[in-house]
Design an enzyme around this catalytic site. Structure first.
Site, PDB file in Angstrom:
ATOM      1  N   ASP A 240       7.747   5.474   4.824  1.00  0.00           N
ATOM      2  CA  ASP A 240       7.599   6.909   4.487  1.00  0.00           C
ATOM      3  C   ASP A 240       8.888   7.664   4.824  1.00  0.00           C
ATOM      4  O   ASP A 240       9.330   8.532   4.065  1.00  0.00           O
ATOM      5  CB  ASP A 240       6.444   7.547   5.275  1.00  0.00           C
ATOM      6  CG  ASP A 240       5.072   7.101   4.787  1.00  0.00           C
ATOM      7  OD1 ASP A 240       4.980   6.583   3.660  1.00  0.00           O
ATOM      8  OD2 ASP A 240       4.097   7.270   5.547  1.00  0.00           O
ATOM      9  N   GLU A 363      12.853   0.175  -1.562  1.00  0.00           N
ATOM     10  CA  GLU A 363      11.912   0.969  -0.747  1.00  0.00           C
ATOM     11  C   GLU A 363      10.769   1.516  -1.607  1.00  0.00           C
ATOM     12  O   GLU A 363      10.289   2.635  -1.425  1.00  0.00           O
ATOM     13  CB  GLU A 363      12.646   2.048   0.049  1.00  0.00           C
ATOM     14  CG  GLU A 363      13.632   1.372   1.008  1.00  0.00           C
ATOM     15  CD  GLU A 363      14.083   2.203   2.180  1.00  0.00           C
ATOM     16  OE1 GLU A 363      13.394   3.173   2.537  1.00  0.00           O
ATOM     17  OE2 GLU A 363      15.122   1.850   2.754  1.00  0.00           O
TER      18      GLU A 363
HETATM   19  N1  CAA Z   1       0.816   5.250   6.331  1.00  0.00           N
HETATM   20  C1  CAA Z   1      -0.178   4.699   7.040  1.00  0.00           C
HETATM   21  N2  CAA Z   1      -1.046   3.805   6.527  1.00  0.00           N
HETATM   22  C2  CAA Z   1      -0.900   3.454   5.237  1.00  0.00           C
HETATM   23  C3  CAA Z   1       0.144   3.993   4.430  1.00  0.00           C
HETATM   24  C4  CAA Z   1       1.013   4.927   5.033  1.00  0.00           C
HETATM   25  N3  CAA Z   1       1.998   5.487   4.346  1.00  0.00           N
HETATM   26  N4  CAA Z   1       0.049   3.462   3.216  1.00  0.00           N
HETATM   27  C5  CAA Z   1      -0.984   2.626   3.232  1.00  0.00           C
HETATM   28  N5  CAA Z   1      -1.556   2.628   4.445  1.00  0.00           N
HETATM   29  C6  CAA Z   1      -2.743   1.892   4.886  1.00  0.00           C
HETATM   30  C7  CAA Z   1      -3.968   2.321   4.095  1.00  0.00           C
HETATM   31  O1  CAA Z   1      -4.577   3.452   4.686  1.00  0.00           O
HETATM   32  C8  CAA Z   1      -4.836   1.100   4.170  1.00  0.00           C
HETATM   33  O2  CAA Z   1      -5.445   1.014   5.442  1.00  0.00           O
HETATM   34  P1  CAA Z   1      -7.043   0.979   5.629  1.00  0.00           P
HETATM   35  O3  CAA Z   1      -7.543  -0.134   4.746  1.00  0.00           O
HETATM   36  O4  CAA Z   1      -7.194   0.719   7.063  1.00  0.00           O
HETATM   37  O5  CAA Z   1      -7.528   2.306   5.175  1.00  0.00           O
HETATM   38  C9  CAA Z   1      -3.830  -0.019   4.139  1.00  0.00           C
HETATM   39  O6  CAA Z   1      -2.582   0.511   4.559  1.00  0.00           O
HETATM   40  C10 CAA Z   1      -3.668  -0.621   2.778  1.00  0.00           C
HETATM   41  O7  CAA Z   1      -3.357   0.422   1.896  1.00  0.00           O
HETATM   42  P2  CAA Z   1      -3.637   0.339   0.336  1.00  0.00           P
HETATM   43  O8  CAA Z   1      -5.054  -0.061   0.093  1.00  0.00           O
HETATM   44  O9  CAA Z   1      -3.160   1.606  -0.284  1.00  0.00           O
HETATM   45  O10 CAA Z   1      -2.705  -0.894  -0.024  1.00  0.00           O
HETATM   46  P3  CAA Z   1      -2.236  -1.436  -1.420  1.00  0.00           P
HETATM   47  O11 CAA Z   1      -2.248  -2.901  -1.355  1.00  0.00           O
HETATM   48  O12 CAA Z   1      -2.950  -0.724  -2.522  1.00  0.00           O
HETATM   49  O13 CAA Z   1      -0.652  -1.019  -1.465  1.00  0.00           O
HETATM   50  C11 CAA Z   1       1.322   0.317  -1.401  1.00  0.00           C
HETATM   51  C12 CAA Z   1      -0.119   0.111  -0.934  1.00  0.00           C
HETATM   52  C13 CAA Z   1       1.609   1.763  -1.062  1.00  0.00           C
HETATM   53  C14 CAA Z   1       1.517   0.097  -2.884  1.00  0.00           C
HETATM   54  C15 CAA Z   1       2.232  -0.620  -0.578  1.00  0.00           C
HETATM   55  O14 CAA Z   1       1.967  -1.967  -0.865  1.00  0.00           O
HETATM   56  C16 CAA Z   1       3.698  -0.335  -0.771  1.00  0.00           C
HETATM   57  O15 CAA Z   1       4.229   0.631  -0.232  1.00  0.00           O
HETATM   58  N6  CAA Z   1       4.404  -1.204  -1.541  1.00  0.00           N
HETATM   59  C17 CAA Z   1       5.857  -1.064  -1.711  1.00  0.00           C
HETATM   60  C18 CAA Z   1       6.565  -1.770  -0.587  1.00  0.00           C
HETATM   61  C19 CAA Z   1       7.988  -1.345  -0.474  1.00  0.00           C
HETATM   62  O16 CAA Z   1       8.330  -0.167  -0.443  1.00  0.00           O
HETATM   63  N7  CAA Z   1       8.859  -2.321  -0.310  1.00  0.00           N
HETATM   64  C20 CAA Z   1      10.255  -2.040  -0.056  1.00  0.00           C
HETATM   65  C21 CAA Z   1      10.836  -3.074   0.841  1.00  0.00           C
HETATM   66  S1  CAA Z   1      11.866  -2.453   2.065  1.00  0.00           S
HETATM   67  C22 CAA Z   1      13.366  -2.150   1.380  1.00  0.00           C
HETATM   68  O17 CAA Z   1      13.545  -2.102   0.199  1.00  0.00           O
HETATM   69  C23 CAA Z   1      14.411  -1.832   2.386  1.00  0.00           C
HETATM   70  C24 CAA Z   1      15.793  -2.127   1.948  1.00  0.00           C
HETATM   71  O18 CAA Z   1      16.292  -3.210   2.142  1.00  0.00           O
HETATM   72  C25 CAA Z   1      16.631  -1.032   1.418  1.00  0.00           C
END
Ligand code: CAA
Length: 379
Positions: A240, A363
């Site tokens: 985030d 990200e």
């Molecule tokens: N804060 C807190 N908890 C969170 C959250 C957040 N922002 N987002 C999700 N959760 C929690 C949910 O509440 C849920 O928990 P509960 O079951 O206990 O309620 C749990 O996590 C699972 O959430 P979802 O059901 O929404 O999960 P999902 O499988 O549908 O996927 C997603 C969620 C947001 C798509 C996630 O998979 C995601 O962010 N994917 C992208 C990953 C990403 O950004 N990768 C980048 C890699 S890092 C990088 O690039 C760095 C670099 O080198 C530059």
């Protein structure tokens, strides 16, 4: 509500701008072409406090707010997005994650040298089959009592070769899905940990992106961040804030390209007058300036919410979604305004155009940002 930056903010902005122009600009074309990591420049950025900008001074940080971080990221990214991604990952993924969720032992041992810029860190979530779908982790951290046994592969890891400290997300109990995932601190040099070859990329070519391989790496329990099973939440919460960094990087790439296009359009003459006097060019510049201003406001809003301790997941995804699209559109138009000159390396805009693309991917892709925004507005 007021829209003025403080004296301190203006000083940080100026310091980052000066650094970008004097230290990053010379050699940026060569580093891009040869895929050379900006070692010296990152070392100096660390000495100036840009690698632990928001960390408490008691852990060697600069104790600044997130607005300052946005300002610095914009200025550095105008000139060199390969260097600024190192700054972004170290600050908002690695240092933030350790300061917010780490133990005192972890802060003393890992955060202090990271915030001082003595070493850099990497954030390791993506896998060959788990990029956007981050809950599908295949890397395993088997609980062996006093340690975890880590096995698996991570992909697309920024700072993969040059980092010393890696925050690695791995599955401990697959039956629990995302609630069985842990975040572990891994050190370079641990037995069984190896770094794959550097990726040959379209953009941000000066940064180093690698796969990482773990074979029976023993990770002491004291290196787990948070409670057992906190790893997925850790990754999501950390991302985030990371997205504010990438949104600001995209903003900087866009404003860097815009400033070059604006200057060029005043110098270059066609049909007897500077091209800036042609309405076709004026309309492009007006659209660029408007979109950049809107992207900047979204970055500030997300940063402000974070600094106030208010929820910022939606705001940071909105900032990243919009700013990365603006970076793409602006850089394409900046190349167009430069005409043939825009297509050659000396004019910088072609590099900015190549660098812009990754901001729509890492990200979380633009599609992931839309998923997050939709989830937030519908809940
Ligand atoms: N804060 C807190 N908890 C969170 C959250 C957040 N922002 N987002 C999700 N959760 C929690 C949910 O509440 C849920 O928990 P509960 O079951 O206990 O309620 C749990 O996590 C699972 O959430 P979802 O059901 O929404 O999960 P999902 O499988 O549908 O996927 C997603 C969620 C947001 C798509 C996630 O998979 C995601 O962010 N994917 C992208 C990953 C990403 O950004 N990768 C980048 C890699 S890092 C990088 O690039 C760095 C670099 O080198 C530059």
């Amino acid at each position: 509500m007021y829209f003025e930056l403080s004296e301190e903010h203006l000083m940080i902005q100026q310091a980052a701008r000066d650094f970008a122009n004097t230290e990053l600009k010379p050699g940026v074309i060569e580093r891009d072409e040869l895929q050379k990591f900006p070692h010296e420049q990152i070392k100096k950025l660390g000495e100036l406090g840009f690698l632990g900008m928001m960390v408490d001074p008691k852990y060697n940080g600069s104790g600044m707010d997130t607005i300052s971080y946005v300002l610095a990221m914009e200025e550095l990214s105008k000139i060199d997005a390969s260097a600024s991604v190192v700054v972004s990952v170290n600050n908002s993924l690695v240092c933030f994650g350790l300061e917010k969720y780490g133990t005192e032992f972890q802060k003393e041992k890992y955060l202090k040298p990271l915030a001082a810029g003595e070493i850099i860190g990497a954030f390791c979530l993506s896998e060959p089959e788990a990029g956007s779908d981050a809950t599908s982790q295949h890397t395993t951290a088997v609980d062996m009592g006093d340690h975890y046994l880590l096995n698996g592969t991570k992909n697309w890891i920024t700072n993969g070769g040059n980092a010393s400290t890696y925050l690695v997300i791995a599955q401990t109990n697959s039956a629990l899905r995302h609630k069985g995932i842990n975040a572990l601190i891994v050190e370079k040099g641990m037995e069984g940990f190896s770094v794959g070859p550097k990726e040959n990329k379209l953009g941000i070519r000066g940064s180093d992106t690698h796969s990482l391989m773990f074979t029976d790496v023993k990770i002491p329990k004291e290196n787990r961040i948070g409670e057992e099973g906190f790893g997925f939440t850790f990754a999501m919460k950390t991302l985030d804030g990371g997205r504010i960094g990438i949104a600001s990087q995209a903003l900087g790439i866009a404003s860097g390209a815009y400033e070059l296009a604006l200057a060029y359009s005043k110098e270059r003459k066609t049909f007897g007058k500077p091209i800036a006097a042609h309405q076709a060019i004026q309309f492009k510049l007006a659209d660029m300036a408007t979109e950049i201003e809107a992207a900047r406001m979204l970055c500030f809003k997300a940063a402000w919410l974070k600094d106030q301790g208010l929820p910022y997941a939606k705001a940071s995804s909105m900032a990243k979604l919009f700013a990365s699209d603006v970076a793409m559109r602006t850089t394409v138009e900046a190349v167009q305004i430069h005409g043939g000159y825009g297509f050659v390396k000396e004019y910088h805009v072609e590099r900015l155009m190549r660098d812009a693309k990754i901001t729509q991917i890492y990200e979380g892709t633009s599609e992931i940002q839309r998923m997050i925004i939709a989830r937030e507005i519908l809940k």
